[in-house]
Design an enzyme around this catalytic site. Structure first.
Site, PDB file in Angstrom:
ATOM      1  N   LEU A 129       0.869  -1.180   0.000  1.00  0.00           N
ATOM      2  CA  LEU A 129       0.000   0.000   0.000  1.00  0.00           C
ATOM      3  C   LEU A 129       0.900   1.222   0.000  1.00  0.00           C
ATOM      4  CD1 LEU A 129      -2.729  -0.894   2.682  1.00  0.00           C
ATOM      5  CD2 LEU A 129      -2.913  -1.094   0.202  1.00  0.00           C
ATOM      6  N   ASP A 130       0.467   2.292  -0.658  1.00  0.00           N
ATOM      7  CA  ASP A 130       1.231   3.531  -0.641  1.00  0.00           C
ATOM      8  C   ASP A 130       1.389   4.024   0.792  1.00  0.00           C
ATOM      9  OD1 ASP A 130       1.142   3.329  -3.371  1.00  0.00           O
ATOM     10  OD2 ASP A 130      -0.341   4.919  -3.656  1.00  0.00           O
ATOM     11  N   GLN A 131       2.411   4.819   1.004  1.00  0.00           N
ATOM     12  CA  GLN A 131       2.693   5.328   2.348  1.00  0.00           C
ATOM     13  C   GLN A 131       1.488   6.014   2.978  1.00  0.00           C
ATOM     14  OE1 GLN A 131       6.092   7.946   2.560  1.00  0.00           O
ATOM     15  NE2 GLN A 131       5.676   8.565   4.668  1.00  0.00           N
ATOM     16  N   ARG A 179      -5.424   5.830  -7.566  1.00  0.00           N
ATOM     17  CA  ARG A 179      -5.177   7.279  -7.561  1.00  0.00           C
ATOM     18  C   ARG A 179      -5.059   7.810  -8.987  1.00  0.00           C
ATOM     19  NH1 ARG A 179      -0.046   7.608  -3.755  1.00  0.00           N
ATOM     20  NH2 ARG A 179      -0.313   9.851  -4.080  1.00  0.00           N
TER      21      ARG A 179
END
Length: 313
Positions: free
Chosen positions: A140-142, A245
């Site tokens: 998962l992205d930060q 996103r």
């Protein structure tokens, strides 16, 4: 850029395995990512990692990025995460927004999820393909929170990886996006490639464009429409970098709080301090073949932000 012509002796070999022999300073996993990112092409075309090479094939390799150094990962019990499910084969956790998945050349600090996991589950050090991400199969992205499954055995790691490759694992998210949705749901089907002008970013490409692109499919449903924003349930059918996103921004509905994927001239007074995207649910099969579904509750700061719009409606 290096160029190779496949010999008779090399014919039949799988592309990723062939690359490992040529570039021994890089891991097989890293080279597979380079193939998928379009840094390795065969006869001028992007191909799969499992392509069987043929005599006379021309392989062009442009590995512009330096290989990630094998960092000696250290346990860090201070890294926060919530354990949702724990079995001898795997652990499923709820990753907070702001926590990086693992160390890299760009993030050497030992404050990542991998460091925290290793402190609690030391056996993870022998699981997976790279030392810096022990047992970690997906990311998962930060600034994205939510459910992450981590394998505690190599057998389950390989089993989960196969499910990701076969797209049999189901990943569902909730997202708060800007704007009023024109329809109650839909499918976003734009290929994704690395941005030409900003290599650290990804970009949606027109249908039909193939060079350097990868198929990407995102399905969404409107949970609730508020006046300035909409709450969506999102399911991804492919697992591309920053896919949700990139796709939501491509249809004119960037995620609230996303400072990277938004129109260049876009401004908003909504500043929640994080990307309003949460991996809510993951469905997978364990080694016994049983289907498992784990749900990560929406974080308090995310829910509070949603509630503000509900009260104002």
């Amino acid at each position: 850029m290096n160029e190779y012509v496949i010999s008779l002796d090399e014919a039949g070999e799988r592309l990723d395995k062939w690359l490992v022999a040529k570039y021994s300073d890089r891991s097989r996993s890293a080279l597979q990512k380079s193939i998928l990112a379009g840094q390795v092409v065969v006869n001028g075309k992007t191909v799969s990692t499992h392509l069987a090479l043929k005599t006379g094939d021309v392989v062009q390799v442009d590995l512009a990025e330096a290989p990630t150094k094998q960092t000696l990962i250290s346990p860090n019990p201070k890294v926060p995460f919530e354990v949702l499910v724990e079995t001898p084969e795997y652990v499923v956790i709820n990753k907070p927004a702001g926590v990086v998945m693992h160390q890299s050349d760009n993030h050497r600090a030992s404050d990542t999820l991998a460091n925290g996991l290793l402190a609690r589950y030391p056996e993870l050090s022998g699981v997976g393909e790279e030392q810096i991400r022990p047992g970690i199969v997906h990311r998962l992205d930060q600034d994205v929170s939510g459910v992450v499954i981590v394998a505690r055995t190599q057998a389950l790691y390989d089993h989960l990886k196969q499910q990701f490759q076969e797209r049999s694992m189901v990943k569902e998210y909730v997202a708060l996006v800007h704007g009023v949705m024109s329809q109650p749901g839909g499918v976003i089907d734009f290929p994704i490639a690395r941005s030409v002008t900003q290599p650290t970013k990804m970009a949606a490409r027109p249908k039909g464009e193939t060079f350097g692109t990868r198929e990407a499919l995102t399905e969404y449903t409107v949970i609730q429409q508020f006046q300035p924003v909409a709450l969506l349930r999102v399911r991804i059918h492919t697992g591309r970098t920053h896919q949700i996103r990139v796709h939501l921004n491509a249809i004119g509905h960037p995620i609230v709080g996303d400072q990277v994927y938004k129109p260049a001239d876009f401004t908003s007074s909504l500043q929640p301090g994080r990307v309003m995207l949460h991996a809510e649910q993951l469905t997978f099969f364990d080694l016994s073949g049983d289907k498992q579904t784990v749900k990560a509750p929406i974080p308090p700061e995310f829910q509070t932000y949603i509630d503000q719009f509900s009260k104002a409606k």
